[in-house]
Structures are given as C-alpha cells and as structure tokens.
Design a protein around this motif. Structure first.
Motif, PDB file in Angstrom:
ATOM      1  N   TRP A  81       0.835  -1.210   0.000  1.00 21.37           N
ATOM      2  CA  TRP A  81       0.000   0.000   0.000  1.00 21.37           C
ATOM      3  C   TRP A  81       0.868   1.258   0.000  1.00 21.37           C
ATOM      4  CZ3 TRP A  81      -4.541   0.181  -1.816  1.00 21.37           C
ATOM      5  CH2 TRP A  81      -5.476  -0.836  -1.598  1.00 21.37           C
ATOM      6  N   PHE A  84       1.972   1.796  -3.436  1.00 12.66           N
ATOM      7  CA  PHE A  84       0.851   2.327  -4.230  1.00 12.66           C
ATOM      8  C   PHE A  84       0.657   3.820  -3.992  1.00 12.66           C
ATOM      9  CE2 PHE A  84      -3.721   3.438  -4.063  1.00 12.66           C
ATOM     10  CZ  PHE A  84      -4.013   3.358  -5.412  1.00 12.66           C
ATOM     11  N   LYS A  88       1.576   5.662  -7.317  1.00  9.41           N
ATOM     12  CA  LYS A  88       0.383   5.913  -8.127  1.00  9.41           C
ATOM     13  C   LYS A  88      -0.385   7.162  -7.697  1.00  9.41           C
ATOM     14  CE  LYS A  88       1.005   2.110 -10.461  1.00  9.41           C
ATOM     15  NZ  LYS A  88       1.344   2.132 -11.908  1.00  9.41           N
ATOM     16  N   LEU A  89      -0.444   7.423  -6.402  1.00  9.09           N
ATOM     17  CA  LEU A  89      -1.228   8.580  -5.946  1.00  9.09           C
ATOM     18  C   LEU A  89      -0.352   9.782  -5.600  1.00  9.09           C
ATOM     19  CD1 LEU A  89      -4.159   7.137  -3.818  1.00  9.09           C
ATOM     20  CD2 LEU A  89      -3.854   7.211  -6.288  1.00  9.09           C
ATOM     21  N   PHE A  91       1.714  10.441  -3.260  1.00  6.36           N
ATOM     22  CA  PHE A  91       1.928  10.849  -1.869  1.00  6.36           C
ATOM     23  C   PHE A  91       3.421  11.101  -1.692  1.00  6.36           C
ATOM     24  CE2 PHE A  91      -1.647   9.803   1.184  1.00  6.36           C
ATOM     25  CZ  PHE A  91      -2.627   9.706   0.209  1.00  6.36           C
ATOM     26  N   GLU A  95       4.025  11.140   4.029  1.00 12.55           N
ATOM     27  CA  GLU A  95       2.573  11.136   4.213  1.00 12.55           C
ATOM     28  C   GLU A  95       1.984   9.734   4.302  1.00 12.55           C
ATOM     29  OE1 GLU A  95       0.974  14.976   1.618  1.00 12.55           O
ATOM     30  OE2 GLU A  95       1.549  13.140   0.576  1.00 12.55           O
ATOM     31  N   VAL A  99      -1.781   6.397   6.617  1.00 12.09           N
ATOM     32  CA  VAL A  99      -2.829   5.796   5.787  1.00 12.09           C
ATOM     33  C   VAL A  99      -2.570   4.308   5.579  1.00 12.09           C
ATOM     34  CG1 VAL A  99      -3.951   5.852   3.538  1.00 12.09           C
ATOM     35  CG2 VAL A  99      -3.354   7.983   4.669  1.00 12.09           C
ATOM     36  N   GLN A 102      -3.796   1.993   8.172  1.00 18.50           N
ATOM     37  CA  GLN A 102      -5.206   1.596   8.088  1.00 18.50           C
ATOM     38  C   GLN A 102      -5.418   0.589   6.966  1.00 18.50           C
ATOM     39  OE1 GLN A 102      -8.136   4.943   8.419  1.00 18.50           O
ATOM     40  NE2 GLN A 102      -6.308   6.208   8.614  1.00 18.50           N
ATOM     41  N   LEU A 103      -4.825   0.865   5.821  1.00 17.93           N
ATOM     42  CA  LEU A 103      -5.043   0.004   4.654  1.00 17.93           C
ATOM     43  C   LEU A 103      -4.539  -1.419   4.888  1.00 17.93           C
ATOM     44  CD1 LEU A 103      -4.134   2.578   1.886  1.00 17.93           C
ATOM     45  CD2 LEU A 103      -6.326   1.393   2.068  1.00 17.93           C
ATOM     46  N   ILE A 106      -7.100  -4.316   5.709  1.00 17.64           N
ATOM     47  CA  ILE A 106      -8.156  -4.785   4.806  1.00 17.64           C
ATOM     48  C   ILE A 106      -7.910  -6.271   4.527  1.00 17.64           C
ATOM     49  CG2 ILE A 106      -9.244  -4.511   2.541  1.00 17.64           C
ATOM     50  CD1 ILE A 106      -9.580  -2.028   4.190  1.00 17.64           C
ATOM     51  N   HIS A 107      -8.936  -7.080   4.779  1.00 19.41           N
ATOM     52  CA  HIS A 107      -8.779  -8.524   4.631  1.00 19.41           C
ATOM     53  C   HIS A 107      -9.225  -8.992   3.255  1.00 19.41           C
ATOM     54  CE1 HIS A 107      -7.665  -9.292   8.725  1.00 19.41           C
ATOM     55  NE2 HIS A 107      -8.697  -8.600   9.182  1.00 19.41           N
ATOM     56  N   SER A 108      -8.294  -9.158   2.366  1.00 20.03           N
ATOM     57  CA  SER A 108      -8.609  -9.761   1.070  1.00 20.03           C
ATOM     58  C   SER A 108      -7.300 -10.120   0.390  1.00 20.03           C
ATOM     59  CB  SER A 108      -9.415  -8.802   0.190  1.00 20.03           C
ATOM     60  OG  SER A 108      -9.446  -9.306  -1.132  1.00 20.03           O
ATOM     61  N   HIS A 110      -7.000 -11.654  -2.359  1.00 21.51           N
ATOM     62  CA  HIS A 110      -7.154 -11.348  -3.777  1.00 21.51           C
ATOM     63  C   HIS A 110      -6.772  -9.900  -4.069  1.00 21.51           C
ATOM     64  CE1 HIS A 110      -9.984 -10.866  -7.443  1.00 21.51           C
ATOM     65  NE2 HIS A 110      -8.863 -11.417  -7.825  1.00 21.51           N
ATOM     66  N   LEU A 111      -7.240  -9.005  -3.201  1.00 18.43           N
ATOM     67  CA  LEU A 111      -6.933  -7.584  -3.365  1.00 18.43           C
ATOM     68  C   LEU A 111      -5.431  -7.341  -3.378  1.00 18.43           C
ATOM     69  CD1 LEU A 111      -7.649  -4.516  -3.292  1.00 18.43           C
ATOM     70  CD2 LEU A 111      -7.758  -4.733  -0.809  1.00 18.43           C
ATOM     71  N   LEU A 115      -3.122  -5.998  -6.343  1.00 20.57           N
ATOM     72  CA  LEU A 115      -2.393  -4.741  -6.148  1.00 20.57           C
ATOM     73  C   LEU A 115      -0.912  -4.937  -6.481  1.00 20.57           C
ATOM     74  CD1 LEU A 115      -2.482  -1.782  -5.060  1.00 20.57           C
ATOM     75  CD2 LEU A 115      -1.942  -2.742  -2.803  1.00 20.57           C
TER      76      LEU A 115
END
Lengths: 217, 217
Positions: A81, A84, A88-89, A91, A95, A99, A102-103, A106-108, A110-111, A115
């Motif tokens: 993350w 990313f 990509k964003l 940041f 910074e 964030v 928190q990210l 996330i439980h996945s 596959h995600l 990513l």
DNA sequence: ATATAATTTTAGATTGGCCTAAAAATTATT
DNA sequence: AATAATTTTTAGGCCAATCTAAAATTATAT
C-alpha cells in the motif's frame, strides 16, 4: 481471523523482536502500542492462546513460526500500500505511513495479489524495506544502522525507518534515500554524531538520525 | 469521528430512506444490519445524539442534512474504491462490493481526493451509480426500477443495485450493464415477470431481478 | 371498542479492548 | 542475603456493540 487490534500488537511484537530474533518485554510492547502494561498482558494472553506467540510469565514473548508468517503478511500489505500511495497517488514519502497503517488491515488476499501485480511486483517499498511475498517470505539483506559505521566507510543506503514523518522530511531534505551512496567523513565518539558525504554534500548527523539510516553491511 | 459501526448504520439508514426521502423503521434497519432490534435502538439513540438523524420513538428515523452529507461522503469513498478495483485492479463486477465495504472506512480525505484524481474524476461507479463530489453533492438522474416499466418501453440502463454478487453475475451473463439499451417485450401481471430485449437477445426476468435494474425514467 | 398481534423499547448480561490500583515476581543495591 | 526498586500480573471496572427476555407502545381484527 485476527482483529485489527490483535494484528497491530502482533506486528509490533514482530518489529520489536527484530524479525523474531529477540524476546519482547511487556513494558516495551506497551510503550510501542501506547497502552498500559496491564492491557498488554491481556493481549499477550490472547495471542498466546492463538499460538501466534509463546509466552513465559515475567520473561516476555517470542513470535512463533505461525505468528511470524501472520506478521509478515500484514507487513506485506503495509508495504504494498505504501508503494501504491507513493507511486500511483503521488503521496510524499512522509505522508504514507498513517494511511498505510489503516489500509494494511483490509482482509482480502485477492486484493493484495492484484495490487502487487498492478504495481509490477515491486521488491521494496518507498523506504527501501523488502516486501514479503504472498507466502510471507522476505529477503533480508545484511544491513547495519549508519550509527555503527567507521570513518572512511562507503556504502549504499538500503532503507530508512519510517516511524516518524518529521524524520522522513529531514532525510528527504538531506537526500538520504534508499539507493543513495554514503561516505563517513568523521565521527565524534562523545555523542556518537558523525559527518557524512551524500550527493557531494557534507551533512552532520546526530545519533538519533543516523541510527534510522540502514546501509549495506 | 464516527466509528466503523456508526458509519455502517448511517449508510444503511441513508439507503433505506432512499436518499433521505422516507422514514426508516427500527426493524427494517435491524434486518439490513443483521442485528437485533434492541441493538438497533441503541445505535439510533447514538446517531440521534450526534444529530445525524432525527428520531421519534416508535415512529422510525429520518436522516438530517448533516447525516445525509456524512452518508454521502462514505458512499463517495465506496464508489471511488469500486471504480479503482474494477478499472485498475481488474476485479470483476461481482467481486468488488465486499472489499469496497472495508475500504470505504479508511479515514483520509487526502487519500480519496488523490484516488479520485488518479481515476480521472469518474462520475459514476462500475454499477452506474453516481459518485458524490468532495462536498457530498450527488447528481441524481431520474430513474425507475425495470419492474415498473410497461410493454413497449425503450430506455437505457443507468445502474444496477449491487447488494448481491450472484445477482451481479447473472446480470453480467445477460448483458444488463449500465449504458445498455433495453426494450420491454411482454409483461405478466400475475407474477410481475417480464420479457425484455437486450443486445438483440430476448431475456426473461422475474420481478426479483427486474426491480434491481434501474433505467432512465 | 376491546382483545390480540406486531413492533419497539427497556433492562440486564456478555465480550473485546482498555484503564487504575494492588499484589506478586523479578532484578538491583547495599 | 535482606531489602529496595522495578517490572509484570491480577483484580475489578468502564465503554462500545451486541444479545435475550420482558415491558411498553402501536397496529390490526373481530
């Protein structure tokens, strides 16, 4: 499935144990988590019951193989993350941490796999830290804190510790990024401060700063 | 700052009230949240104390202007993340909902603004639903459930309700995506089923399916 | 209009994560 | 080795979010 709080404790234990190498004491863990020792003891019992750590009363905890893998999978998410957010964003370096904290919960699976693919299977995050693979394996390069270096040493910055955004801003200002070459010009034993050459600039580093810069060993 | 649970209740209230138009009853909310009515009453009191909803004992709740904005900002996050998952990570239509349910609770305005920019300021998500702007404003197109249409009606699919992944798989199979043209060929009053033409294919729709397809009014 | 049914609220209990204060165990000091 | 200091654990309590069971209110039906 671990709760968000359990994940955070486990990750802290992993980091404080330096990848499972050392035992972690209750008070140190409490300080890292910004909780009281009593709360920490409660959580230690819970993680121990789930066999993620082994626990001997009054003598601290050690991460188990199972706990180490679980921790590394959380760290994998965190670092993907962060990559990313920076790549990509757009940041800035300093910074991302909050964030990503928190990210990472996330439980996945596959995600995270998607990513990773989207990012082109990066091997290190923006701080230079290695990204564990989907099984939780990590390639640890031999590295040493810059505070340990002798005068005359030349090497490459591998990573920087990313705990504090003010530190990161400062490191950014002096150009101390992963990949950069560094040479030790002088060292003062009294306060363990040092002067280094980076990008043809002479920079003075207190021990508080230098210990957060990890270089090739 | 709202807790994750408060955010989920508020969002459910917003949706059940159809954007603030109708009152929401305790039992309906409890069912939507998969909790018991007693728990729901507790949460209603909490959201009411925070002035996000207005509440009259035994007569249900209504979202306030403040609550509506808060709900729309959560929905904004949900829809931007869904767009990201489909467009950038190649998730299929039916995979996104569950993960977006988690991602929508990440608290960082900066993150969402950057994400929106990265996605090229999309106006609708993959289901066709409008994405609220950063102030919580949303453009609602006049739309109607396909189950309300008369024989001979021709129109365009605006959106589909995204609650159930099996439904989405089915809609995908018959080609019922936002933007597609649809014509009503026949309608059976007894069970409110209908036959429609989509992509030059005749498709039979039960009311359970057609009510989830939203078309231009 | 009154009894019955349905809905909603209240009361009281439970669990997870946290706390303070006190007790227990370990470590350090003399 | 005994005592003092520190660390850790236990005991007991609080808050958020949930539950069940019972009470209160509203709706329905005869």
């Amino acid at each position: 499935m671990l709760s968000l709080t359990e994940e955070n404790y486990l990750k802290a234990i992993y980091h404080l144990s330096e990848g499972g190498a050392k035992s972690v004491l209750t008070n140190d863990l409490a300080e890292a988590m910004c909780t009281k020792a009593a709360s920490t003891t409660d959580m230690i019992k819970k993680l121990s019951a789930k066999a993620l750590i082994s626990y001997e009363k009054y003598y601290g905890v050690n991460v188990s193989a199972k706990g180490k893998q679980a921790a590394l999978l959380i760290i994998r998410k965190h670092r993907l993350w962060e990559t990313f957010l920076v790549q990509k964003l757009n940041f800035t370096w300093d910074e991302v941490h909050e964030v990503a904290e928190q990210l990472e919960h996330i439980h996945s699976v596959h995600l995270i796999d998607k990513l990773e693919e989207f990012l082109g299977f990066p091997t290190v995050d923006p701080h230079g830290d290695a990204i564990p693979d989907r099984k939780g394996n990590i390639k640890l390069l031999p590295q040493v804190g810059a505070d340990q270096l002798k005068v005359g040493y030349q090497g490459t910055i591998i990573a920087v510790k990313d705990s504090d955004s003010n530190l990161l801003k400062y490191l950014d200002k002096i150009g101390a990024k992963p990949g950069k070459k560094l040479k030790v010009l002088a060292r003062e034993e009294y306060d363990e401060s040092m002067e280094i050459m980076i990008d043809d600039n002479k920079v003075f580093l207190s021990k508080d700063v230098s210990k957060n810069i990890l270089v090739t060993a």
